[in-house]
Design a protein around this motif. Structure first.
Motif, PDB file in Angstrom:
ATOM      1  N   ASN A  41      29.157  33.676  40.282  1.00 45.33           N
ATOM      2  CA  ASN A  41      30.264  33.743  39.325  1.00 45.33           C
ATOM      3  C   ASN A  41      30.260  32.591  38.219  1.00 45.33           C
ATOM      4  O   ASN A  41      30.688  32.969  37.336  1.00 45.33           O
ATOM      5  N   MET A  71      32.688  41.143  43.324  1.00 44.93           N
ATOM      6  CA  MET A  71      33.254  41.176  41.799  1.00 44.93           C
ATOM      7  C   MET A  71      32.321  40.150  41.131  1.00 44.93           C
ATOM      8  O   MET A  71      32.349  40.056  39.967  1.00 44.93           O
ATOM      9  N   GLY A  72      31.346  39.554  41.773  1.00 41.16           N
ATOM     10  CA  GLY A  72      30.246  38.508  41.286  1.00 41.16           C
ATOM     11  C   GLY A  72      29.199  39.265  40.443  1.00 41.16           C
ATOM     12  O   GLY A  72      29.244  40.389  40.435  1.00 41.16           O
ATOM     13  N   PRO A  73      28.325  38.651  39.454  1.00 40.10           N
ATOM     14  CA  PRO A  73      27.655  39.341  38.523  1.00 40.10           C
ATOM     15  C   PRO A  73      26.513  40.101  39.350  1.00 40.10           C
ATOM     16  O   PRO A  73      25.925  41.030  38.815  1.00 40.10           O
ATOM     17  N   GLY A 110      31.271  43.834  40.382  1.00 41.57           N
ATOM     18  CA  GLY A 110      30.903  43.033  39.255  1.00 41.57           C
ATOM     19  C   GLY A 110      29.800  43.652  38.195  1.00 41.57           C
ATOM     20  O   GLY A 110      30.125  43.763  36.921  1.00 41.57           O
ATOM     21  N   GLN A 142      30.932  44.808  34.445  1.00 40.55           N
ATOM     22  CA  GLN A 142      29.720  44.124  33.128  1.00 40.55           C
ATOM     23  C   GLN A 142      29.343  45.140  32.446  1.00 40.55           C
ATOM     24  O   GLN A 142      29.437  45.352  31.354  1.00 40.55           O
ATOM     25  N   THR A 153      32.757  39.667  34.461  1.00 42.28           N
ATOM     26  CA  THR A 153      33.202  39.772  35.829  1.00 42.28           C
ATOM     27  C   THR A 153      34.803  39.396  36.025  1.00 42.28           C
ATOM     28  O   THR A 153      35.139  38.592  35.286  1.00 42.28           O
TER      29      THR A 153
END
Lengths: 252, 226
Positions: free
Chosen positions: A180, B70-72, B77, B81, B87
């Motif tokens: 993140n 939800m991270g890349p 995510g 994106q 994000t």
């Protein structure tokens, strides 16, 4: 009702364990999050050398301060700074004369991505990232050191909108490890083992870019009568412990 | 009062987050609760369980999975994106998503109970009077379920105000963006600023007590409708 024989065995077992515990004590230790990596190795060496065992709780130094002031059962405190132990000492919460610096922390700018962080930290100046993770500078010494580094490099203004704060150094690395935040200032000990980087890429921040992160240990009032507490602080000063501490990138 | 501007910013942000979350949850939760109250489908059990999960899961579990998904590299995510939204962690929108999940059972359950209590009869009567399903929903069900909506809104709002673990895990403590009151209290305690911690924590305590008291009094004073 217990069967008589079982009762005898039970009593025997209980008294045996009591006898054993006279020699081998347990010590409850509050450990700053940045020092969690070396603790298992230190605990093992400590147990072999003294027969005592170490029970560690990991957390943020400020949080431990509040818990100790409110009766937490910790006997030894390995803090992330020197001001919190000094404060506890002046407030009569510790055994006078027990306080000493067990490690001097090193800061690293780290990314889990190989080749992302260069060995000089130029990636900061390039400012191509979206998020830079640091520990909360108000509560975490590594976060404070990170802001000092940024100030010294003249980058405070430039990166301010990109800063995200972890509550402590353990949460900060979580932000980076999960991707993140592309990079972050973490404790070198978190990404360093046996004298080398465990994964990703890092810039080992030169010590002169920030105030030294002196990490002090002390025996708390709850541990004043526990021989294992004294033994642990003695062990932390021993050569085997120093070897472990250095292997994680700390200075002594 | 020793509160700083950062404290007031946190209070404002928290109220904003709770208001937006409550409004969105009422919109999302109403059809879910309606369906749950009336369906005989096999899916009722699993859906019900999913909606109730935040009641039993520690916020750290929700926060951790939100941070990862939800991270890349996570599925949400990658979706956000590809939509050009970036994000979600470390953003106000991310907190809203987290709060919606976290407070979902507190809104859906009172609504579901209210809908279930209405039963089939009023709808059948409305149908015989040639009311369309939409018509009878808005003119019969909504007025009858009003106490349920009030309870749902109050509980959803109050629960979001008190959210801590999720914000801690995905927020990043950015002033004015993700730094909410509960995290601010935690910061003050860690920084040994106990006076400020007391003001905020005491305020939260009083606020929560008053909300629950109001709900209780309202419940007692309202005559049972037949």
């Amino acid at each position: 009702m217990l069967h008589p024989l079982r009762h005898i065995l039970f009593t025997l077992g209980l008294s045996l364990s009591l006898i054993a515990s006279v020699q081998a004590e347990q010590v409850q230790v509050a450990v700053a999050a940045n020092f969690s990596a070396p603790i298992p190795a230190i605990a093992e060496g400590f147990e072999q050398a003294t027969g005592h065992t170490l029970v560690a709780a990991y957390g943020a130094t400020g949080q431990f301060y509040a818990q100790i002031k409110n009766g937490a059962p910790f006997e030894v405190f390995l803090a992330a700074d020197d001001s919190t132990p000094a404060r506890l000492e002046s407030e009569g919460e510790s055994v006078i004369g027990s306080r000493f610096t067990y490690a001097i922390g090193a800061l690293a700018l780290w990314s889990p991505q190989a080749g992302y962080v260069d060995a000089q930290g130029a990636v900061l100046k390039a400012n191509q990232f979206q998020h830079l993770a640091i520990a909360n500078p108000k509560t975490a010494p590594y976060g404070l050191a990170a802001t000092q580094v940024l100030a010294k490099l003249g980058l405070s203004q430039a990166v301010a909108p990109k800063l995200v704060e972890g509550q402590n150094i353990a949460q900060t690395i979580q932000f980076v490890a999960s991707g993140n935040a592309e990079l972050g200032f973490v404790a070198l000990s978190q990404v360093y083992k046996d004298g080398r980087l465990t994964n990703g890429s890092a810039w080992r921040v030169p010590a002169e870019l920030h105030e030294p992160i002196r990490q002090d240990a002390l025996i708390l009032k709850k541990g004043q009568n526990n021989p294992a507490a004294k033994a642990l602080l003695d062990y932390l000063r021993s050569e085997p412990a120093a070897t472990v501490i250095r292997a994680y990138g700390y200075q002594l | 009062m020793p509160l700083t501007s950062a404290d007031f910013a946190a209070i404002g942000l928290t109220l904003q987050l709770a208001t937006l979350t409550t409004v969105l949850l009422l919109l999302i939760g109403t059809p879910i609760a309606w369906w749950l109250a009336r369906t005989r489908s096999w899916w009722k059990g699993p859906v019900s369980a999913v909606v109730t999960l935040p009641l039993v899961l520690p916020p750290t579990v929700i926060g951790f999975y939100l941070l990862v998904t939800m991270g890349p590299h996570g599925p949400i995510g990658q979706l956000t994106q590809s939509l050009g939204l970036g994000t979600l962690p470390f953003s106000f929108a991310g907190l809203v998503v987290g709060s919606i999940i976290y407070s979902m059972p507190f809104v859906v359950q009172p609504l579901q109970n209210a809908f279930a209590a209405i039963g089939e009869r009023p709808l059948e009567v409305a149908a015989t009077l040639r009311a369309s399903p939409w018509d009878s929903f808005f003119t019969v069900v909504l007025p009858l379920a009003k106490p349920g909506f009030i309870t749902a809104a109050v509980l959803g709002f109050a629960h979001t105000i008190g959210e801590f673990g999720v914000v801690l895990m995905i927020g990043g403590n950015i002033p004015g963006k993700t730094s909410v009151v509960s995290v601010q209290i935690f910061n003050h305690v860690e920084a040994m600023e106990y006076a400020q911690a007391h003001w905020l924590a005491g305020g939260m305590l009083l606020f929560s007590f008053l909300i629950l008291l109001a709900l209780h009094l309202k419940g007692r004073m309202q005559p049972v409708r037949v």
